[in-house]
Write a protein that holds these residues in place. Structure first.
Motif, PDB file in Angstrom:
ATOM      1  N   GLN A 102       0.829  -1.188   0.000  1.00  0.00           N
ATOM      2  CA  GLN A 102      -0.135  -0.063   0.005  1.00  0.00           C
ATOM      3  C   GLN A 102       0.865   1.212  -0.102  1.00  0.00           C
ATOM      4  O   GLN A 102       1.666   1.385   0.988  1.00  0.00           O
ATOM      5  CB  GLN A 102      -0.974   0.035   1.379  1.00  0.00           C
ATOM      6  CG  GLN A 102      -1.877  -0.964   1.401  1.00  0.00           C
ATOM      7  CD  GLN A 102      -2.830  -1.012   2.431  1.00  0.00           C
ATOM      8  OE1 GLN A 102      -2.046  -1.339   3.578  1.00  0.00           O
ATOM      9  NE2 GLN A 102      -3.991  -0.587   2.335  1.00  0.00           N
ATOM     10  N   ASN A 103       0.858   2.044  -1.053  1.00  0.00           N
ATOM     11  CA  ASN A 103       1.589   3.187  -1.213  1.00  0.00           C
ATOM     12  C   ASN A 103       0.873   4.502  -0.809  1.00  0.00           C
ATOM     13  O   ASN A 103      -0.228   4.566  -1.187  1.00  0.00           O
ATOM     14  CB  ASN A 103       2.117   3.191  -2.511  1.00  0.00           C
ATOM     15  CG  ASN A 103       3.317   2.213  -2.954  1.00  0.00           C
ATOM     16  OD1 ASN A 103       3.977   1.747  -2.289  1.00  0.00           O
ATOM     17  ND2 ASN A 103       3.022   1.647  -3.805  1.00  0.00           N
ATOM     18  N   CYS A 104       1.709   5.405  -0.179  1.00  0.00           N
ATOM     19  CA  CYS A 104       0.955   6.759   0.123  1.00  0.00           C
ATOM     20  C   CYS A 104       1.074   7.532  -0.768  1.00  0.00           C
ATOM     21  O   CYS A 104       2.037   7.522  -1.764  1.00  0.00           O
ATOM     22  CB  CYS A 104       1.692   7.296   1.461  1.00  0.00           C
ATOM     23  SG  CYS A 104       1.274   6.282   3.051  1.00  0.00           S
ATOM     24  N   PRO A 105       0.147   8.486  -1.233  1.00  0.00           N
ATOM     25  CA  PRO A 105      -1.072   8.724  -0.294  1.00  0.00           C
ATOM     26  C   PRO A 105      -2.240   7.752  -0.562  1.00  0.00           C
ATOM     27  O   PRO A 105      -2.252   6.980  -1.677  1.00  0.00           O
ATOM     28  CB  PRO A 105      -1.923  10.070  -0.874  1.00  0.00           C
ATOM     29  CG  PRO A 105      -1.095  10.162  -2.299  1.00  0.00           C
ATOM     30  CD  PRO A 105       0.226   9.304  -2.439  1.00  0.00           C
ATOM     31  N   ILE A 106      -2.584   7.325   0.576  1.00  0.00           N
ATOM     32  CA  ILE A 106      -3.888   6.292   0.550  1.00  0.00           C
ATOM     33  C   ILE A 106      -5.087   7.049   0.740  1.00  0.00           C
ATOM     34  O   ILE A 106      -5.381   7.827   1.402  1.00  0.00           O
ATOM     35  CB  ILE A 106      -3.899   5.357   1.790  1.00  0.00           C
ATOM     36  CG1 ILE A 106      -2.691   4.387   1.699  1.00  0.00           C
ATOM     37  CG2 ILE A 106      -5.090   4.329   1.833  1.00  0.00           C
ATOM     38  CD1 ILE A 106      -2.354   3.622   2.746  1.00  0.00           C
ATOM     39  N   PRO A 107      -5.954   7.138  -0.543  1.00  0.00           N
ATOM     40  CA  PRO A 107      -6.884   8.022  -0.692  1.00  0.00           C
ATOM     41  C   PRO A 107      -8.000   7.604   0.466  1.00  0.00           C
ATOM     42  O   PRO A 107      -8.392   6.566   1.106  1.00  0.00           O
ATOM     43  CB  PRO A 107      -7.480   7.763  -2.101  1.00  0.00           C
ATOM     44  CG  PRO A 107      -7.204   6.150  -1.975  1.00  0.00           C
ATOM     45  CD  PRO A 107      -5.912   6.173  -1.455  1.00  0.00           C
ATOM     46  N   GLU A 108      -9.107   8.713   0.689  1.00  0.00           N
ATOM     47  CA  GLU A 108     -10.248   8.724   1.293  1.00  0.00           C
ATOM     48  C   GLU A 108     -11.281   7.667   0.875  1.00  0.00           C
ATOM     49  O   GLU A 108     -11.818   7.801  -0.256  1.00  0.00           O
ATOM     50  CB  GLU A 108     -10.964   9.981   1.449  1.00  0.00           C
ATOM     51  CG  GLU A 108     -10.226  11.307   1.961  1.00  0.00           C
ATOM     52  CD  GLU A 108     -10.952  12.283   1.710  1.00  0.00           C
ATOM     53  OE1 GLU A 108     -12.194  12.294   1.853  1.00  0.00           O
ATOM     54  OE2 GLU A 108     -10.272  13.408   1.600  1.00  0.00           O
ATOM     55  N   THR A 109     -11.369   6.574   1.527  1.00  0.00           N
ATOM     56  CA  THR A 109     -12.051   5.349   0.998  1.00  0.00           C
ATOM     57  C   THR A 109     -12.358   4.472   2.108  1.00  0.00           C
ATOM     58  O   THR A 109     -11.554   4.511   3.216  1.00  0.00           O
ATOM     59  CB  THR A 109     -11.703   4.863  -0.248  1.00  0.00           C
ATOM     60  OG1 THR A 109     -12.456   3.779  -0.729  1.00  0.00           O
ATOM     61  CG2 THR A 109     -10.273   4.025   0.343  1.00  0.00           C
ATOM     62  N   THR A 110     -12.937   3.480   1.958  1.00  0.00           N
ATOM     63  CA  THR A 110     -13.089   2.235   2.961  1.00  0.00           C
ATOM     64  C   THR A 110     -11.725   1.344   2.444  1.00  0.00           C
ATOM     65  O   THR A 110     -11.361   0.995   1.353  1.00  0.00           O
ATOM     66  CB  THR A 110     -14.403   1.420   2.785  1.00  0.00           C
ATOM     67  OG1 THR A 110     -15.355   2.110   3.101  1.00  0.00           O
ATOM     68  CG2 THR A 110     -14.281   0.029   3.982  1.00  0.00           C
ATOM     69  N   THR A 111     -10.989   1.299   3.573  1.00  0.00           N
ATOM     70  CA  THR A 111      -9.892   0.415   3.221  1.00  0.00           C
ATOM     71  C   THR A 111      -9.300  -0.500   4.439  1.00  0.00           C
ATOM     72  O   THR A 111     -10.079  -0.538   5.497  1.00  0.00           O
ATOM     73  CB  THR A 111      -8.496   1.589   3.144  1.00  0.00           C
ATOM     74  OG1 THR A 111      -7.348   0.962   2.659  1.00  0.00           O
ATOM     75  CG2 THR A 111      -8.319   2.288   4.445  1.00  0.00           C
ATOM     76  N   GLU A 112      -8.289  -1.437   4.080  1.00  0.00           N
ATOM     77  CA  GLU A 112      -7.649  -2.048   5.114  1.00  0.00           C
ATOM     78  C   GLU A 112      -6.402  -1.754   5.320  1.00  0.00           C
ATOM     79  O   GLU A 112      -5.597  -1.859   4.171  1.00  0.00           O
ATOM     80  CB  GLU A 112      -7.967  -3.647   4.919  1.00  0.00           C
ATOM     81  CG  GLU A 112      -7.186  -4.581   5.941  1.00  0.00           C
ATOM     82  CD  GLU A 112      -7.387  -5.924   5.555  1.00  0.00           C
ATOM     83  OE1 GLU A 112      -8.770  -6.637   5.999  1.00  0.00           O
ATOM     84  OE2 GLU A 112      -6.483  -6.644   4.947  1.00  0.00           O
ATOM     85  N   LEU A 113      -5.741  -1.494   6.409  1.00  0.00           N
ATOM     86  CA  LEU A 113      -4.592  -1.088   6.630  1.00  0.00           C
ATOM     87  C   LEU A 113      -3.767  -2.457   7.279  1.00  0.00           C
ATOM     88  O   LEU A 113      -4.158  -2.831   8.558  1.00  0.00           O
ATOM     89  CB  LEU A 113      -4.166   0.079   7.649  1.00  0.00           C
ATOM     90  CG  LEU A 113      -5.038   1.334   6.914  1.00  0.00           C
ATOM     91  CD1 LEU A 113      -4.854   2.260   8.032  1.00  0.00           C
ATOM     92  CD2 LEU A 113      -4.380   1.711   5.658  1.00  0.00           C
ATOM     93  N   LYS A 114      -2.785  -3.003   6.740  1.00  0.00           N
ATOM     94  CA  LYS A 114      -1.938  -3.847   7.145  1.00  0.00           C
ATOM     95  C   LYS A 114      -0.713  -3.535   7.774  1.00  0.00           C
ATOM     96  O   LYS A 114       0.125  -3.188   6.935  1.00  0.00           O
ATOM     97  CB  LYS A 114      -1.827  -5.219   6.515  1.00  0.00           C
ATOM     98  CG  LYS A 114      -1.230  -6.682   7.064  1.00  0.00           C
ATOM     99  CD  LYS A 114      -1.530  -7.811   6.301  1.00  0.00           C
ATOM    100  CE  LYS A 114      -0.873  -8.801   7.391  1.00  0.00           C
ATOM    101  NZ  LYS A 114      -1.103 -10.098   6.577  1.00  0.00           N
ATOM    102  N   ILE A 115      -0.335  -3.565   9.066  1.00  0.00           N
ATOM    103  CA  ILE A 115       0.643  -3.054   9.532  1.00  0.00           C
ATOM    104  C   ILE A 115       1.606  -3.761  10.200  1.00  0.00           C
ATOM    105  O   ILE A 115       1.119  -4.403  11.394  1.00  0.00           O
ATOM    106  CB  ILE A 115       0.343  -1.714  10.494  1.00  0.00           C
ATOM    107  CG1 ILE A 115      -0.376  -0.635   9.870  1.00  0.00           C
ATOM    108  CG2 ILE A 115       1.662  -1.025  11.284  1.00  0.00           C
ATOM    109  CD1 ILE A 115      -1.159   0.330  10.788  1.00  0.00           C
ATOM    110  N   CYS A 116       2.729  -4.274   9.605  1.00  0.00           N
ATOM    111  CA  CYS A 116       3.417  -5.334  10.276  1.00  0.00           C
ATOM    112  C   CYS A 116       4.806  -4.818  10.834  1.00  0.00           C
ATOM    113  O   CYS A 116       5.561  -4.146   9.968  1.00  0.00           O
ATOM    114  CB  CYS A 116       3.846  -6.555   9.401  1.00  0.00           C
ATOM    115  SG  CYS A 116       2.190  -7.218   8.945  1.00  0.00           S
ATOM    116  N   LEU A 117       5.090  -5.015  12.068  1.00  0.00           N
ATOM    117  CA  LEU A 117       6.382  -4.655  12.625  1.00  0.00           C
ATOM    118  C   LEU A 117       7.089  -5.757  13.506  1.00  0.00           C
ATOM    119  O   LEU A 117       6.395  -6.675  13.665  1.00  0.00           O
ATOM    120  CB  LEU A 117       6.240  -3.442  13.603  1.00  0.00           C
ATOM    121  CG  LEU A 117       5.290  -2.084  13.135  1.00  0.00           C
ATOM    122  CD1 LEU A 117       4.927  -1.130  14.231  1.00  0.00           C
ATOM    123  CD2 LEU A 117       6.444  -1.635  12.534  1.00  0.00           C
TER     124      LEU A 117
END
Length: 158
Positions: A102-117
């Protein structure tokens, strides 16, 4: 007979540990302190639970964005024990999202963010800790602030 009982207890404990390591944590509360958040979260999960020292964990948030996530967005992860900060991590949110496609910018929309650390390996093991996951946009607006409650989370050697 006692030896067999001891083996049964060890086997049950081992199975409990394995099942706990493959769990998903879903009990969060909003910690934005009455500030508006750009992501109206409809579901949020953290896996594995418990998080494993020195290994990746993933926070997956689904919801509607009311503002785009832009370059310069940050994610802070704070662990607290007895109301004292005992764990701190800060990353560029766009870099983390890009690693998951997922590349920024991420637009205004319904979305799923997967953040792995990766959970830092020097964090303590087996101590119940309250974690806050705080994402802010480049303009310092709050994307989300979520607190893991319900006895918190633990780091474990897996």
């Amino acid at each position: 007979m006692q030896f067999t009982s001891v083996l049964a207890v060890i086997a049950i404990a081992a199975l409990s540990t394995v099942s706990a390591q493959s769990g998903t944590y879903t009990k969060f509360t909003d910690c934005a302190a009455d500030k508006p958040s750009d992501l109206a979260i409809s579901s949020l999960s953290l896996s594995p639970s418990p998080m494993c020292l020195g290994q990746d964990y993933c926070l997956t948030a689904t919801g509607a964005l009311s503002a785009p996530i832009t370059k310069g967005a940050k994610l802070g992860v704070w662990g607290k024990y007895l109301n004292r900060i005992v764990y701190r991590d800060s990353v560029d949110l766009c870099d983390v999202l890009a690693a998951n496609g997922q590349n920024c910018p991420i637009p205004e929309t319904t979305t799923e963010l997967k953040i792995c650390l990766k959970l830092k390996p020097d964090f303590w093991e087996g101590v119940t800790t309250q974690f806050d996951f705080i994402a802010t946009n480049a303009n310092d607006g709050t994307i989300f602030c979520q607190r893991a409650l319900d006895r918190g989370l633990q780091g474990a050697t897996c």
